[in-house]
Design an enzyme around this catalytic site. Sequence first.
Site, PDB file in Angstrom:
ATOM      1  CE  LYS A  51      -6.710   5.078  -6.017  1.00  0.00           C
ATOM      2  NZ  LYS A  51      -6.490   3.693  -5.512  1.00  0.00           N
ATOM      3  CB  SER A  85      -3.938   4.350  -2.620  1.00  0.00           C
ATOM      4  OG  SER A  85      -4.575   3.478  -3.521  1.00  0.00           O
ATOM      5  CB  SER A  95      -5.923   0.835  -2.466  1.00  0.00           C
ATOM      6  OG  SER A  95      -4.623   1.166  -2.072  1.00  0.00           O
TER       7      SER A  95
HETATM    8  N1  GLN Z   1      -1.157   0.095   0.823  1.00  0.00           N
HETATM    9  C1  GLN Z   1      -0.762  -0.778  -0.238  1.00  0.00           C
HETATM   10  C2  GLN Z   1       0.412  -0.202  -0.982  1.00  0.00           C
HETATM   11  O1  GLN Z   1       0.863   0.807  -0.592  1.00  0.00           O
HETATM   12  C3  GLN Z   1      -1.912  -1.068  -1.142  1.00  0.00           C
HETATM   13  C4  GLN Z   1      -2.136   0.003  -2.127  1.00  0.00           C
HETATM   14  C5  GLN Z   1      -3.217  -0.369  -3.088  1.00  0.00           C
HETATM   15  O2  GLN Z   1      -3.975  -1.288  -2.861  1.00  0.00           O
HETATM   16  N2  GLN Z   1      -3.224   0.350  -4.203  1.00  0.00           N
HETATM   17  O3  GLN Z   1       0.884  -0.736  -1.933  1.00  0.00           O
END
Ligand code: GLN
Length: 498
Positions: free
Chosen positions: A78, A153, A177
Amino acid sequence: MKLVDRSAFDVARDVNARRLSAREVTDAALAQADAVDGQVGAYLRVEYDLARAAAARVDARIASGERLALAGVPLAVKDNMCVIGTRTTCASRILEHWTAPYTATAVQRMLDAGCIPIGKANLDEFAMGSSCENSALGVTRNPYDLSRVPGGSSGGSAAAVAAREAAIGMGSDTGGSIREPGAFCNLVGFKPTYGRVSRYGLIAFASSLDQIGPLTRTVRDAAMAYDVMSGHDPMDSTSLPRAVEPASRALPTDLRGLRVGIVREFDLQALAPAMRTIYERAYAELESLGAALVDVSLPTVDYGVATYYLIAPAECSANLARFDGVRYGLRVDAADVGTMYEQTRAQGFGPEVKRRVLIGTYALSSGYYDAYYVRAQKARTLAAKDFAVAFGACDIIASPATSCPPFTLGAKSDPYSMYLMDYYTIPMSLAGVPALSVPCGWVREAQADLPLGLQLAAPHFAEPLLLGAAHAYEQATGYSARVSPAAAGSATGIEEPA
Ligand code: GLN
């Protein structure tokens, strides 16, 4: 079976046995990326030179008699994790041209164990989002249905593994995410206990929640990746000094004697009927493997999303203050320093990141701090207590991973409906407990079969138990075996050597 279809376990076994070279595996992964990534968009950059150099090093080490836990395993990283000498962008304009001066500990451990870095994977900008659509640098599509999102994400890492462009994806999970894109791409997405994997070299979003973990096509691969990447790191003061109990050695094939908590507040009646059927079946499958289903309660679970969306933005507003045009990345010159900061941040950050910085700064400002931030911290303490009580009555907790299957690109245009995507995953993040998503079936929508994930969570440090349960479930059900159309439709012509 094509080389790119092989699990990390199979690749490492054969490279160690010298039946296969890291070079061959790497060439196949790079060719697969060339063939399918134009459609899928998993990678922001394929790192050809880095991958080939790593393969040569692994082959040399194997030739000199070393055995490596992940010998020759293609890895998607990532793009919020530093890899020395490569661009590390967080899918943001502000870091678009920034090159990392060192390598993240977790990535380094994977490379030392023999992984081949195939490329840097797309994400929602600074890991803020649930669909990958907040990336400022590219579009990623779901390999199971190209009109849909891969989740986020860590959507690029998930799509890379589902499209057979890597065997392991490294993701980060702050509120879901890893687990949500895992569910959306028919993968195992595993978030270890907070502090179990070093965050050194992971560009911070919300430091008290961020956790690195693997996305894989099998539970065994997730366990192997976890064994390699976890453990104490003196460079991360929140990494835990406690020894890691390896998870990949003894993976059970049944659930006899296991008490599986079904959360009363996660009412399956709230789901669409087709999804409800899948989760009812999943719970029955756990039971038929020998588990005893027990009713547990997480009384404050409905406050999870509100709590998270104060704490995460608060930490994000502090962490992202460093991107000021002076120290890292983009700088938009102006007549005075204040305007330079302003212009740099205005042009460098996308709308969701700005929204979070604003909410977070507001929640931390004097006069509002007690009303918002401190209250959210209190709610977080209650969430952790909920889990402690529930784990008195059960060994693991089972729930849906998401409230809907992968949605079409552009379908969720308001931030609130996107935030609700994290409803099932946030509570475990607030409590810091390990949790994963494992494939549990398909729903049919608009002529497409869409994957769903079963979330399993366990007490702190119970990763071996958690992965063991997921393995037994996966082996008995086999939902993960279905290959994505994007991967299957590719014709790279590279077959396994005879
Ligand atoms: N969807 C969540 C957010 O937007 C989690 C994102 C994540 O776990 N990095 O913060």
